[in-house]
Enzyme design. Structure first.
Site, short mmCIF file in Angstrom:
data_model
loop_
_atom_site.label_atom_id
_atom_site.label_comp_id
_atom_site.label_asym_id
_atom_site.label_seq_id
_atom_site.Cartn_x
_atom_site.Cartn_y
_atom_site.Cartn_z
CG PHE A 75 -9.43 0.39 -9.29
CD1 PHE A 75 -10.59 0.28 -10.05
CD2 PHE A 75 -8.76 -0.77 -8.95
CE1 PHE A 75 -11.04 -0.96 -10.48
CE2 PHE A 75 -9.21 -2.02 -9.38
CZ PHE A 75 -10.35 -2.11 -10.15
CG ASP A 134 -3.30 2.89 -10.36
OD1 ASP A 134 -3.06 2.70 -11.57
OD2 ASP A 134 -4.02 2.12 -9.68
CE1 TYR A 150 -6.58 -4.98 -16.71
CE2 TYR A 150 -4.61 -6.03 -15.86
CZ TYR A 150 -5.83 -5.44 -15.64
OH TYR A 150 -6.31 -5.30 -14.36
CE LYS A 151 -7.47 -0.82 -16.30
NZ LYS A 151 -8.84 -1.36 -16.35
NE ARG A 178 -15.15 1.56 -17.33
CZ ARG A 178 -14.06 0.99 -16.79
NH1 ARG A 178 -13.41 1.56 -15.80
NH2 ARG A 178 -13.63 -0.17 -17.21
#
Lengths: 413, 413
Positions: free
Chosen positions: A126, A198, A223-224, A372
């Site tokens: 990322f 991560d 937050y995912k 996605r």
């Protein structure tokens, strides 16, 4: 596979009861929980309570009375079992970017030498992870921090005795491919390197075994799949064995041994709490604290099993309808090798994404030409998958994504 | 001065109407808005809307639809006029600690040399500011960052050609003493140094003139006089003249020129936006955004004038009742030389603070023996001051603070 089969899957789903814990908008199939998790109903109540009762009525006394002062630790301890960490190793604070900066600096200061100065990551990690390493290289100079990014498949063999730190993300944000963290950790340690993992796309979606894998440090996002709300503070894991050997450089007062003594000389707190920096955002952090209650007594093997069945069903339906001629799966074929998402390459991915949004199916677009789909086992049903593929089929078969209005929208998510 | 005089002051107060904008608990006189500002009623509504409507219903699309993606900039532009900054120089993000780390690193990388490596601050600066400089010195080494703290009164003369950065807080957190930022900036510039100003106890309480004073960089807090809520994100100011010369090292994806291109190479956004790092906490930041609406069309000279009258009234009453024999004022005698607070030295400051809390007067204790009263011109009335001093007088005259229960409480705020 037909709609009846799908309904049977839902009726046998041991996690079905969790769906009612979430506020889900009507006429929407939300397959973007890997970008922003849905709102747990109990978070509404908590945010209201923290704002109106705690802040509004109890004001400054809430730091003690409602234990705001220990919220980063309390949230950390709730995250710990989700990522396979025993007590005292996880804390909630800041963003992934800031936390990576802390960990990477601390790791290099502790483990780096002139001949061991490399930070290895994958080119497809990322971007914020790559940027942080680049920023630190800019600050410290190449002699102390030489950032090297390699192809994902070359990661393992790129680790050698010049490696100070390996910095990887378990589940790739774009392809959903899972890395073998255990093997990477072993290899890093064989060569005297440290590893930072991560967990942005892992935490809450599948079991993670940081302690068992002997990982040194990790960061992750709330937050995912943890449903903590937009931009909710992130978390830091530091293995017990390393905690008091490291010194992170963003030495804010919340990491001080005794912040309220207002001593002009910094003295780090012992243990994981030295990784705190400034005053935590209490409202946002309280939202996560409430959201994490959903993980009490939740078996992550069950979560993972449903995730695998969801992604498998989706991909099978894409194939069943022959949509795979156009939508080429970027994610690994084997569900075991991927996270809780599926990505497809398609020249009109952006337009398709827009056309689906218009039909109530929320996925996301990733440049240059990927669409996605994320699957959140706590609130996505098998019927969601069925209905989403029905809409995709409809849009693809009618070429609806070619309507000019879809190409014209601006992409920002 | 008697209660009638005080009532006249309130009836002539041009800011009296603002009190009704706040949720203030009953039977409480809140003199701690310099630690945590009170809850503006409009913030309740905004937090509910952002949580339930924006996150709950509109989910990921809110990044565009509700402009979450520009919230750091939008909030920054609302703060700008409050601190005397023209457009494009202020952004809301992270904590003061993290932001000071960014600015100090950037300043040293740009302005530091082997012979110009000193960071000068005052020994009595807020500790997190000192800690951040110490942490950076630890990371970069003394050759690049030599941190020097001096007595406040010696600040000006300590700046010389070996100074890379002067780092000061305008209003001292303990004494409330104001520094002359204009003179410090001039002196810093005469010697080729940069200046970073912490506005934690200034922003929203008095006019600040960053542009006019030619300040290079500043940070500040939104949870004191700006009423953004507990631990609300902080802000960064960087003077236009410097923005594109600096490169801050915490290069997270929100500071990238085009974060949604997911390019593996960092390229900073131009201007103030490169000072962003990770994803912002949207709920907390929305609370500030709403709280700042109260500053639309608000004249900060009027705010300052009331602040001066409030602190003067309080101190006059303390003297009028002979309480100054025991409560020795630490703050400057002249209201012009102090911020919107008064601090007194008293051997039983901690116990007095506890005894006042029991009587509904909220002030705070600062180690080792200070009691600190903050005055928020938007919601504190002159009658608040009168009633608070009545309670202090009562507690002092009856020696009530000597009750053992007050000494036993733990101090954390």
């Amino acid at each position: 596979m037909n709609v009846t089969d799908v309904e049977v899957l839902d009726s046998n789903d041991p996690l079905a009861k969790y769906r009612d814990e979430f506020h889900l908008p009507e006429n929407t199939i939300y397959l973007d929980g890997n970008s922003l998790g849905a709102l747990p109903k109990r978070v509404k109540q908590r945010v209201k309570e923290v704002t109106e009762q705690q802040w509004g009525n109890d004001l400054i006394s809430s730091w003690n009375q409602h234990n705001w002062v220990n919220l980063p630790q309390q949230v950390g301890e709730k995250i710990a079992p989700i990522i396979g960490a025993s007590e005292g190793q996880v804390i909630c604070c800041d963003s992934i970017s800031v936390n990576l900066f802390k960990l990477l600096s601390a790791a290099l200061s502790f483990n780096g030498t002139n001949s061991r100065n490399k930070v290895i990551s994958s080119h497809d990690n990322f971007p914020t992870d790559l940027y942080i390493a680049q920023g630190l290289q800019g600050l410290l100079g190449e002699q102390r921090c030489q950032f090297v990014d390699v192809q994902e498949d070359n990661l393992l063999r790129s680790i050698d005795d010049s490696t100070a730190v390996v910095m990887v993300t378990e589940v790739n944000f774009r392809s959903g491919k899972r890395l073998d963290i255990k093997s990477l950790t072993e290899r890093a340690h064989q060569h005297g390197a440290l590893i930072i993992v991560d967990l942005a796309h892992s935490a809450g979606a599948m079991p993670v075994h940081l302690d068992n894998w002997n990982v040194d440090m990790a960061v992750g996002c709330t937050y995912k799949y943890l449903n903590g709300g937009p931009g909710a503070p992130a978390f830091v894991y530091v293995n017990n064995a390393l905690q008091n050997k490291l010194q992170q450089p963003i030495t804010g007062w919340f990491g001080h041994q005794n912040p309220f003594a207002f001593n002009p000389q910094y003295q780090p707190k012992s243990g994981i709490k030295q990784f705190l920096a400034g005053t935590p955002s209490i409202i946002s952090m309280s939202a996560i604290d409430a959201a994490l209650e959903l993980f009490d007594d939740l078996d992550l093997q069950t979560v993972r099993k449903k995730s695998v069945t969801l992604t498998t069903l989706f991909d099978d339906l894409i194939n069943q309808y022959g949509l795979n001629d156009q939508l080429q799966r970027l994610s690994p074929a084997s569900a075991e090798e991927r996270g809780s998402q599926l990505s497809y390459s398609f020249a009109y991915a952006y337009e398709l994404c827009q056309a689906l949004i218009d039909r109530g199916v929320i996925a996301d677009y990733r440049a240059p030409h990927f669409i996605r789909f994320g699957f959140a086992p706590l609130y996505n049903s098998y019927k969601d998958v069925w209905s989403a593929v029905e809409q995709i089929r409809n849009v693809m078969q009618t070429d609806a994504y070619k309507e000019s209005r879809y190409a014209e929208r601006l992409a920002v998510t």
